[in-house]
Design a protein around this motif. Structure first.
Motif, short mmCIF file in Angstrom:
data_model
loop_
_atom_site.label_atom_id
_atom_site.label_comp_id
_atom_site.label_asym_id
_atom_site.label_seq_id
_atom_site.Cartn_x
_atom_site.Cartn_y
_atom_site.Cartn_z
N ASP A 106 61.53 49.48 -16.95
CA ASP A 106 60.15 49.27 -17.10
C ASP A 106 59.32 48.46 -15.82
OD1 ASP A 106 59.69 50.64 -19.85
OD2 ASP A 106 60.88 49.04 -20.51
N ASN A 107 60.26 47.97 -15.08
CA ASN A 107 59.91 46.99 -13.86
C ASN A 107 58.98 48.14 -13.10
OD1 ASN A 107 61.79 45.09 -14.72
ND2 ASN A 107 63.35 45.90 -13.44
N LEU A 108 57.91 47.37 -12.38
CA LEU A 108 57.16 48.15 -11.76
C LEU A 108 57.30 47.94 -10.00
CD1 LEU A 108 53.72 47.25 -13.76
CD2 LEU A 108 55.10 49.34 -13.81
N GLU A 109 57.37 49.20 -9.57
CA GLU A 109 57.34 49.18 -8.12
C GLU A 109 56.17 48.50 -7.51
OE1 GLU A 109 57.83 52.39 -4.65
OE2 GLU A 109 59.34 52.28 -6.04
N VAL A 110 56.17 47.49 -6.33
CA VAL A 110 55.00 46.98 -5.88
C VAL A 110 54.97 47.89 -4.56
CG1 VAL A 110 54.12 44.93 -4.81
CG2 VAL A 110 55.34 44.97 -7.05
N SER A 111 55.89 47.98 -3.92
CA SER A 111 55.84 48.51 -2.52
C SER A 111 56.92 48.89 -1.86
CB SER A 111 55.36 47.36 -1.22
OG SER A 111 56.08 46.31 -1.04
N ARG A 112 56.98 49.72 -0.69
CA ARG A 112 58.25 50.25 -0.10
C ARG A 112 58.23 49.88 1.58
NH1 ARG A 112 61.22 55.47 -2.57
NH2 ARG A 112 61.05 54.94 -4.95
N TRP A 113 59.35 49.75 2.04
CA TRP A 113 59.20 49.39 3.56
C TRP A 113 60.42 50.17 3.90
CZ3 TRP A 113 62.37 48.06 7.41
CH2 TRP A 113 61.90 47.69 8.58
N GLY A 114 60.33 50.98 5.08
CA GLY A 114 61.18 52.02 5.68
C GLY A 114 61.47 53.05 5.02
N GLU A 115 61.92 54.11 5.92
CA GLU A 115 62.34 55.37 5.21
C GLU A 115 64.01 55.64 4.90
OE1 GLU A 115 60.62 57.58 3.68
OE2 GLU A 115 58.66 56.62 4.30
N PRO A 116 64.68 55.73 3.82
CA PRO A 116 65.95 56.04 4.02
C PRO A 116 66.56 57.12 4.74
CG PRO A 116 65.02 56.19 1.70
CD PRO A 116 64.03 55.91 2.77
N ALA A 117 67.48 56.72 5.52
CA ALA A 117 68.17 57.56 6.73
C ALA A 117 68.62 58.90 6.27
CB ALA A 117 69.34 56.78 7.45
N GLU A 118 68.42 59.91 6.79
CA GLU A 118 68.88 61.15 6.44
C GLU A 118 69.96 61.47 7.63
OE1 GLU A 118 66.13 64.13 6.38
OE2 GLU A 118 64.94 63.14 4.83
N PHE A 119 71.28 61.66 7.02
CA PHE A 119 72.42 61.78 7.92
C PHE A 119 72.81 63.38 8.07
CE2 PHE A 119 73.06 57.67 6.04
CZ PHE A 119 73.22 56.63 7.22
N ALA A 120 73.36 63.55 9.24
CA ALA A 120 74.00 65.27 9.33
C ALA A 120 75.36 65.42 8.58
CB ALA A 120 73.83 65.44 10.68
N PHE A 121 75.78 64.42 8.11
CA PHE A 121 77.10 64.23 7.39
C PHE A 121 76.98 63.71 6.20
CE2 PHE A 121 76.52 60.52 10.19
CZ PHE A 121 77.19 59.44 9.38
N GLU A 122 77.65 64.05 5.35
CA GLU A 122 78.01 63.08 3.99
C GLU A 122 78.34 61.79 4.35
OE1 GLU A 122 80.65 63.56 -0.29
OE2 GLU A 122 80.75 64.90 1.22
N ALA A 123 77.32 61.00 3.79
CA ALA A 123 77.28 59.52 3.64
C ALA A 123 78.64 58.87 2.96
CB ALA A 123 76.06 58.92 3.43
N LYS A 124 79.32 57.90 3.52
CA LYS A 124 80.39 57.36 3.00
C LYS A 124 79.91 55.98 2.33
CE LYS A 124 83.90 59.04 5.95
NZ LYS A 124 84.90 58.87 6.83
N ASP A 125 80.56 55.29 1.06
CA ASP A 125 80.14 54.20 0.75
C ASP A 125 80.81 53.05 1.36
OD1 ASP A 125 82.61 53.95 -0.30
OD2 ASP A 125 82.02 54.12 -2.43
N HIS A 126 80.30 51.95 1.33
CA HIS A 126 81.02 50.92 2.11
C HIS A 126 82.61 50.69 2.00
CE1 HIS A 126 80.55 48.79 -1.63
NE2 HIS A 126 81.16 47.77 -1.08
N VAL A 127 83.01 50.97 0.79
CA VAL A 127 84.51 51.14 0.67
C VAL A 127 85.13 51.85 1.52
CG1 VAL A 127 86.49 51.09 -1.16
CG2 VAL A 127 84.45 50.19 -1.89
N ALA A 128 84.82 53.09 1.61
CA ALA A 128 85.48 53.99 2.39
C ALA A 128 85.32 53.59 3.77
CB ALA A 128 84.92 55.47 2.01
#
Length: 435
Positions: A123-145
């Protein structure tokens, strides 16, 4: 802690405000307990008056023909009975007052009027967004990998040294975390007007009660065994805010915008109740680092201070070019001591989700009342409660996670954000080690 005077004057209103947080406040029980306290005070005052009157009876008794010795004996007998009754009343009054204090210590802060109602984070309300999530040409890995691919992130060794929810970092990755810390500190000191402060990483129970971690959240803390009652800090908010405990600041000490502290410290949390959540990697650990922002503000400036503090945390993300969103927490998700909170959630490609990286909160006078943290109002010359605020500017480990995942490349290397390169000796990328 809530103002008991306000509760006495407007108990039903307080109950309605707490109900927004899902907290039931029994007005009848409170009034009955408070009435017992008042009656104990009335009875005590009556006995004190009776004692004062009795002590004057010796002369009257002597005037009526009673010997001085007998008059003193009679009066002393009465005084002893009164003293015993006063002792009993004092004990009862102290017990009632302690019960009231315990009750107050368990009550959360009253949310600001503009905090949205809700029962959970959904139920939290979004106030704003900044920046656009990157789109990779490959499958993104998480920080552990990514970290393991670099041979710079090692949970297995940390498990051997200590246990689960700890991490060892090597080489350039460890340096990148240090670079983030220095970058944040310099930004807040040089551009946002904060004073750097170094504090102990262990605190006593009074400090934790002052900021609201005790008594309600003791299970979330690491308490040290032994003769001392020290706890490892869950956040630098605790020692830094307690700098103001039992203190009266002169108005000139607050300057134009209040006092702003920035502090880098480790944080230690038991993560009670979070078993099974984020067990992989550095999102939720027992030990992590933060750059904490704390404000001590005049009451009339505190709402503006919350906007400023949140903006300072946002600036870190913007300079790192990390996409994020800002949300205002609802009544069901806001922290115990907070009156209003903004969360900043950074985009993590490895999870395809926004995750919290900073909480920026206004506490009003809730913490200050517990700590007796005050300032002298120049208009009245009298001490008044300060307003306190704090926020992460930012959580260093989660920022490192965000940099790794948002700056990853297909070959497993990680680009170093331009603003961090001076802190990395000019290093522009982290490359996988070649066997």
């Amino acid at each position: 802690m809530l103002d008991i005077k306000a509760i006495r004057q407007r108990p039903q209103e307080v109950a309605e405000q707490l109900a927004r947080r899902g907290v039931a406040f029994d007005v009848a029980a409170f009034e009955a307990l408070d009435a017992r306290r008042k009656q104990a005070d009335v009875d005590s005052q009556a006995l004190q008056a009776e004692r004062k009157s009795a002590s004057k009876q010796i002369g009257k008794l002597v005037g009526q023909g009673v010997s001085v010795e007998d008059a003193k004996a009679q009066v002393n007998e009465v005084l002893e009975k009164i003293a015993a009754q006063l002792d009993q009343l004092t004990s009862e009054a102290d017990a009632i007052q302690q019960e009231l204090n315990n009750w107050l210590m368990e009550l959360p802060n009253i949310p600001a009027e503009d905090v949205p109602d809700g029962s959970s984070e959904d139920d939290n309300l979004e106030v704003s967004r900044w920046g656009e999530p990157a789109e990779f040409a490959f499958e993104a890995k998480d920080h552990v990998a990514l970290g393991e691919g670099l041979s710079h992130l090692d949970a297995e060794t940390a498990g051997k040294i200590t246990g689960s929810r700890f991490t060892v970092m090597y080489g350039p990755l460890a340096r990148l975390q240090r670079a983030l810390t220095q970058f944040m500190l310099n930004l807040h000191i040089e551009q946002h007007g904060y004073q750097e402060i170094y504090v102990p990483y262990m605190v006593n129970s009074d400090s934790l009660r002052g900021t609201g971690q005790l008594p309600k959240f003791e299970e979330d803390l690491f308490k040290l065994e032994g003769d001392s009652e020290y706890y490892l800090i869950p956040t630098a908010e605790v020692p830094v805010t307690n700098v103001a405990r039992a203190r009266i600041f002169e108005d000139k000490e607050l300057g134009e915008q209040g006092i702003r502290f920035v502090c880098h410290s480790p944080c230690f949390r038991s993560e009670a109740g979070s078993y099974g959540r984020d067990t992989r990697g550095m999102i939720r650990q027992h030990q992590f680092e933060k750059v904490e922002l704390v404000h001590l503000a005049r009451p009339q400036q505190s709402e503006a201070a919350l906007e400023a503090l949140t903006g300072h945390a946002e600036k870190v993300l913007q300079l790192l070019e990390l996409p994020y969103r800002k949300v205002v927490l609802c009544t069901g998700d806001i922290g115990f001591s907070a009156r209003k909170t903004y969360d900043l959630e950074v985009w993590l490609p490895g999870q395809s989700a926004y995750r919290e990286i900073s909480s920026c909160s206004l506490f009003g006078d809730f913490q200050a009342r517990r700590m007796k943290a005050r300032w002298r109002n120049p208009e009245t010359g009298k001490p008044e409660l300060l307003h306190t605020l704090n926020g992460s500017g930012l959580a260093v480990g989660r920022t490192l996670v965000a940099v790794m995942e948002n700056y990853q490349r297909e070959d497993g290397s990680i680009a170093v954000p331009e603003v961090l390169q001076p802190y990395m000796g000019g290093l522009k990328e982290l490359k996988p080690e070649v066997a």
